[in-house]
Enzyme design. Structure first.
Site, PDB file in Angstrom:
ATOM      1  N   HIS A 242       1.140  -1.392   0.506  1.00 17.60           N
ATOM      2  CA  HIS A 242      -0.120  -0.346  -0.468  1.00 17.60           C
ATOM      3  C   HIS A 242       0.895   1.527  -0.064  1.00 17.60           C
ATOM      4  CE1 HIS A 242      -2.703   2.965   1.788  1.00 17.60           C
ATOM      5  NE2 HIS A 242      -3.617   1.726   1.436  1.00 17.60           N
ATOM      6  N   ARG A 264      -4.641  10.919  -1.784  1.00 18.14           N
ATOM      7  CA  ARG A 264      -4.188  10.964  -2.853  1.00 18.14           C
ATOM      8  C   ARG A 264      -4.967  11.659  -3.825  1.00 18.14           C
ATOM      9  NH1 ARG A 264      -2.183   6.436  -4.744  1.00 18.14           N
ATOM     10  NH2 ARG A 264      -2.464   5.094  -2.847  1.00 18.14           N
TER      11      ARG A 264
END
Ligand SMILES: Cc1cc2nc3c(=O)[nH]c(=O)nc-3n(C[C@H](O)[C@H](O)[C@H](O)COP(=O)(O)OP(=O)(O)OC[C@H]3O[C@@H](n4cnc5c(N)ncnc54)[C@H](O)[C@@H]3O)c2cc1C
Ligand code: HEM
Ligand code: SF4
Ligand code: F3S
Ligand code: FES
Lengths: 579, 114, 118, 242
Positions: A242, A264
């Site tokens: 991740h 993000r």
């Protein structure tokens, strides 16, 4: 040779190892299908409190919305898995998820989030062509496991909490499973639980990497036990990273834990040690590229050496509206603040972190395995996800197959059936493996863990090549040998975490060896597996998958052709002309 | 000593005050009735008591009781609001206000009486 | 463990009586503050109250409410903070209720009638 | 700031004593990290429980400087201002060893409070339509994120004084279900949570609210139960004397 340790013997019809989504569903389904079965759940911590199902944030993939379809979910899964999934497993996953999600909502009481019109809300998750992720805020796992645990507490299901499975014990004639050897962690005593059926649902967990997300109780015990029994694991090179885990030094357990992907998506920037953005060098989507690309980009930057204080990089939300960040990411902001980081106005140091193992025990769509009496489900198994797991397919996997395992067990097993005689030699061997450190003078084991973490991260992590993997293999052999010289103080075995740390490391090293062996064998790059010396996907039409076994202490390796039982690379099940 | 630190918050103190005041009131009540009941035996005995009650010690005790009654009342009203209306944010404030009212009542009583 | 229904009802009674007491105490406190303004004398008290039906009814309600409210509360405290058996605390509650009723009514009846003999 | 902290840690089970360790300070350091440091570097026999390390599982709660807390998300700065720390197992639960507790009773009480869903539909049915701003849904949502950490249970004196008391977490769960329109178990549930082992034992001490790391308010959930059970009792719905 026989050990002189007294081992208490217990009996049950069905023994379930683990209390994640797979274990608890297995227990509930077995009991529902045949209430006369005596079902026992044994777990390394407290029932429902350990494992990763609880930690699921994003949610649960399922094709139930108008416009979505089983075929579409299936295609996303297989394309995400870079065509090495076992297709009948993937199909079972996407089809049965539709039943399981309604079972979760209607029968177990999970209260999933709704749209303003009252229909169930499904959100977008990376790698999917349809917004199909059902969720409860960003704490979906708590909702699922709490509801499952409640139902288990309410039923006549036996619990063995703080019990660690240490070996799968075959019958005397080695034709089937006879039970499981456990350590009662509270007293330190061994217990042999004999059972007609055993469900392996201990949930893998790539905690051999320096940075990792899973809960602390997960140390690949199930895979290690399966290897020692001589069973076959597949796709072990496929370890998912991740991109954004917290990093705050080796002395805090916070290091490695997830910072949400949504940051993000919402416009968060990744910065190097000089506070400059870098992701556009690797992908035109910048920070919004897929997990594997972002992870590799970050890994490359870290190799380049312009890093932050702890050797990681930064994520920042500073340039965005603070009110938005506070509101949309309340949980994350609080979590960071509790640990001393300012996510709203500061730069938070992050690093890619090992998250999930796509590989695992070879099993059938009905959850049976090579050896009669042993069933498997969840993250312990391999083949469902192929080379990459879609976010949201993990919890679907554990709940779908856990339930199926329970059904199959109830189909196969009669209550109070006569139990087969366990192989006493196997018990002795297992006891000796566990007790050997207790016979040596106590010494520190921390350096073994640190070395394992560092070397797996450096040499067998996000980017690998033949040389790094050869190095890793050597290191693992050395570490295994080193561990075998280290003793643990054995005068009080009650809740002796250091003893369990030793056992954890033993398992992690064994499973790491299988990761390294499989990664060495796969000479192409696919999904989560990236070889710097073979950076491209090769020969998709003739795809193979890796299998590993343990023979006389050594990992042996093989490859098998993928059976494209439903669809071949380049084809689709979707009727594109209609769409 | 760190034991019991979990008790150190306004709501807990409100609970202690409510319980102590309730109990003391319950104990005081029969005494109170006893004094009033003396009226049956004639006013002389009662006057004797009332003149004792004018002594400073008695004054302080009486004031204390009035404060207790006021404190128990405000605390009780707060609890009724919490239990039946489900008030939330205000309850911390209510603790403070309650204590304030109780003290004021006592003060008025004390000042008035002298 | 005592009956769920009994416990629930006791709770309801305690809250109901508390609500009534809330009003009574406000009036009562107002009255004492007013009364102590210039020092109490027995005669004064008695003149004010004796023969006053309104006064009598008010205090009768007050006493009944307290006789319900306080013993239930005391029982709870005893249950939680002492080792007395549930049966015992129940008896204490009942006795306290009786004591309050008897003494309370004795007092207000006395005061109510006292004026007549002045 | 001194660069070490003095940590006194409970050793033993019900019977035991505090033992003091000196642990180096780190800028990012939670109470769980301090405990881990001791186990890894000073005394390998120290026992404690944790799993997720991010405030999700509720395994790591302990008594820190006299207050119940989750330790994985309690930064040392927040609690060790004077450079000392006292860590003990969670109150009101049976101690297994050192800092690790047994939570069976806590979970049994969840079950006794009928803190489980009573389905009215099956996997063959569709999801119920429930609007997010529906009043009952909002009330259910208010308490649903409990992680079962037992912090509230340790913060409540009634749990200590009245061994049968179901406690704030179990009652909070029951109230969530009372507001769950899909649930069909309210008759049994209200009977299960009434009375002096249930909601009516709560004196609104609010230690639960004060300490719940998820900022839930069991007090208000319990108040809701008090009202609903009282209504049911007056209607004679709680059944006969048992
Ligand atoms: C932080 C995080 C976030 C995630 N988010 C998502 C998401 O949004 N969507 C998604 O689909 N997936 C997500 N996943 C993945 C998902 O959690 C897993 O795929 C899935 O829950 C695994 O379920 P399981 O039942 O196989 O194992 P687990 O839930 O991990 O349970 C394993 C159980 O086995 C027990 N156990 C282990 N060893 C032993 C032993 N030796 N003896 C006895 N018991 C043992 C453990 O204590 C535990 O109870 C996430 C994972 C993590 C770590
Ligand atoms: C003369 C009067 C009063 C006496 C003797 C009295 C006495 C008591 C006692 C002994 C208790 C038990 C305390 C406990 O459980 O901690 C109690 C509780 C209570 N009282 Fe009173 N009280 C009086 C007046 C009032 C008034 C005027 C109110 C409010 C309006 C009130 C509201 C309450 C409430 C709500 C409780 C319950 C507290 C709980 O269970 O937590 N009381 N009272
Ligand atoms: S209500 Fe809060 S404190 Fe209590 S168990 Fe749940 S999360 Fe923990
Ligand atoms: S601390 Fe206990 S008394 Fe009630 S308000 Fe919370 S349950
Ligand atoms: S370790 Fe899971 S909540 Fe702290």
């Amino acid at each position: 040779m026989s050990t002189n340790i007294q081992i208490e013997e217990l009996k049950t019809d069905v023994l379930i190892l683990g209390s994640g989504g797979a274990g608890l569903f297995g227990a509930l389904h077995a009991k529902a299908a045949n209430p006369d079965l005596e079902v026992t759940v044994a777990v390394k911590g407290l029932l429902g409190k350990c494992g990763c199902t609880r930690m699921v944030q994003g949610g649960y993939n399922v094709a139930i919305a108008p416009g979505d379809s089983t075929e579409r979910h299936f295609m996303d899964t297989v394309e995400g898995g870079k065509w090495i999934n076992r297709q009948d497993l993937a199909w079972t996953l996407v089809e049965q998820a539709q039943v399981r999600i309604r079972e979760l909502e209607n029968e177990l009481g999970c209260y999933f989030d709704r749209n303003p019109d009252g229909t169930v809300h499904q959100k977008a998750f990376a790698g999917q062509t349809f917004d199909r992720t059902v969720h409860k805020g960003d704490l979906t796992g708590i909702e699922i496991i709490n509801r499952l645990a409640e139902q288990v507490w309410a039923r006549d299901i036996k619990r063995m909490e703080d019990h660690r499975a240490v070996a799968l014990i075959p019958s005397k004639d080695k034709t089937r499973i006879a039970g499981v050897l456990m350590i009662d962690m509270r007293s330190g005593a061994f217990r042999m639980v004999r059972a007609s059926a055993v469900l392996l649902a201990t949930g893998g967990g790539p905690t051999m990497y320096k940075y990792h997300t899973p809960s602390g109780d997960k140390t690949c015990d199930g895979m290690a036990m399966a290897l020692r029994l001589g069973l076959t694991l597949r796709d072990m090179e496929m370890v998912q990273f991740h991109p954004t885990g917290l990093i705050a030094g080796e002395d805090t357990r916070i290091t490695g834990t997830i910072i949400e992907e949504g940051l993000r998506g919402a416009g968060g920037h990744l910065l190097d040690g000089n506070l400059e953005r870098f992701m556009h060098k690797y992908d035109e989507r910048g920070e919004r590229a897929t997990r594997d690309i972002v992870s590799r980009g970050m890994f490359q930057e870290m190799r380049n050496g312009v890093t932050a204080k702890h050797g990681g990089l930064y994520i920042t939300m500073k340039h965005l509206d603070p009110a938005m960040v506070k509101k949309s990411f309340k949980g994350m902001v609080e979590r960071c603040a509790d640990c001393g980081f300012d996510l709203v106005g500061g730069n938070v140091e992050v690093v890619p972190t090992a998250h999930y193992m796509m590989g695992g025990l070879v099993f059938e769509p009905d959850c049976t395995t090579e050896i009669p009496g042993l069933y498997a489900a969840g993250e312990d198994t391999g083949g469902v996800h192929g080379a990459n797991r879609l976010g949201g397919n993990g919890v679907a996997n554990s709940t779908v197959f856990g339930g199926i395992a329970g059904d199959t067990i109830a189909r196969d097993i009669k209550p109070d059936a006569a139990l087969v005689e366990p192989d006493r030699d196997a018990i002795d061997t297992a006891v000796r493996l566990c007790t050997q450190p207790l016979e040596r003078p106590a010494a520190k084991i921390d350096q073994v863990r640190t070395k394992l973490w560092d070397h797996m991260w450096e040499d067998a992590g996000i980017v690998r090549d033949a040389a790094s993997l050869a190095r890793a293999k050597g290191t693992l052999d050395e570490l295994d040998a080193e561990l075998d010289t280290i003793g643990v103080a054995g005068d009080n075995l009650a809740y002796n975490l250091t003893w369990h740390d030793w056992l954890n490391l033993k398992n992690l090293i064994l499973v790491s060896k299988s990761v390294v062996a499989a990664a060495t064998a796969r000479e192409d790059s696919r999904g989560a597996h990236f070889r710097a010396d073979y950076p491209d996907v090769r020969d998709l039409e003739n795809s193979t998958y890796t299998v590993v076994r343990l023979k006389e202490g050594e990992i042996t390796l093989g490859t098998e052709p993928v059976d494209f039982s439903r669809v071949k690379p380049g084809e689709t099940l979707l009727d594109e002309s209609a769409a | 000593m760190r034991a019991g630190a979990h008790r150190n918050h306004p709501h807990y103190w409100a609970f202690v005050l409510h319980r102590a005041s309730g109990l003391l009131l319950a104990l005081f009540l029969p005494a109170h009735f006893y004094v009033l009941g003396l009226a049956i035996e004639g006013t002389a005995a009662m006057d004797g008591f009332l003149s004792w009650s004018a002594t400073p010690l008695a004054k302080i005790m009486e004031t204390g009781l009035v404060v207790l009654l006021a404190a128990h009342l405000t605390g009780g009203l707060r609890l009724l609001a919490l239990e039946f209306i489900g008030t939330r944010e205000s309850s911390r404030v209510a603790v403070a206000v309650g204590a304030g009212i109780a003290l004021c009542t006592g003060l008025i009583f004390l000042l008035n009486g002298t | 463990m005592a009956s769920v229904r009994v416990e629930t009802k006791l709770w309801v009674w305690q809250r109901l009586s508390a609500a009534v007491l809330g009003l009574c105490v406000l009036v009562h406190l107002g009255m004492i503050i007013y009364a102590v303004q210039d020092g109490l004398s027995a005669a004064e008290i008695i003149t004010r109250v004796s023969g006053n039906v309104l006064w009598f009814v008010f205090y009768a309600v007050f006493i009944v409410a307290v006789a319900i409210h306080a013993p239930i509360g005391v029982r709870t405290i005893l249950n939680e903070m002492t080792n007395l058996s549930p049966k015992m605390t129940h008896i204490v509650m009942a006795v306290l209720c009786l004591v309050i009723l008897v003494m309370g009514f004795r007092a207000i009846i006395g005061l109510y009638q006292a004026g007549a003999s002045l | 700031m001194s660069n070490t902290i003095q940590v006194s840690v409970w050793r033993g089970a019900e019977e035991g004593a505090f033992e003091t360790f000196e642990v180096p300070r780190q800028p990012s350091q939670t109470v769980l990290d301090v405990i881990t440091y001791i186990q890894r570097n000073i005394d390998p026999t120290l026992s404690y429980r944790f799993a997720c390390r991010v405030g999700v599982c509720g395994s790591c709660a302990m008594t820190v400087n006299g207050r119940p807390r989750w330790t994985c998300r309690t930064h040392v700065d927040k609690v060790a201002g004077d450079g000392t720390l006292q860590v003990a197992p969670l109150r009101n639960l049976q101690v297994v060893k050192d800092l690790a507790c047994e939570m069976t009773e806590f979970f049994d009480k969840m079950n006794r409070a009928e803190g489980k869903f009573h389905p009215t539909k099956t996997r063959d049915d569709d999801f119920d339509f429930i609007k997010p701003d529906d009043k009952k849904r909002k009330q259910a949502s208010a308490g649903i994120e409990c992680i079962g950490c037992g912090v509230c249970y340790a913060a409540c004196d009634i749990v200590d004084w009245n061994k049968d008391y179901l406690g704030p977490a179990a009652l909070n769960r029951a109230w969530t279900l009372v507001n769950d329109e899909r649930d069909g178990g309210n008759d049994v549930r209200l009977a299960a949570v009434a009375g002096d082992a249930g909601c009516h034992a709560c004196h609104s001490q609010q230690g639960c609210v004060e300490h719940c790391p998820k900022h839930l308010s069991p007090t208000h959930s319990i108040a809701g139960l008090k009202r609903e059970t009282a209504k049911a009792a007056l209607k004679g719905l709680l059944g006969g004397d048992d």
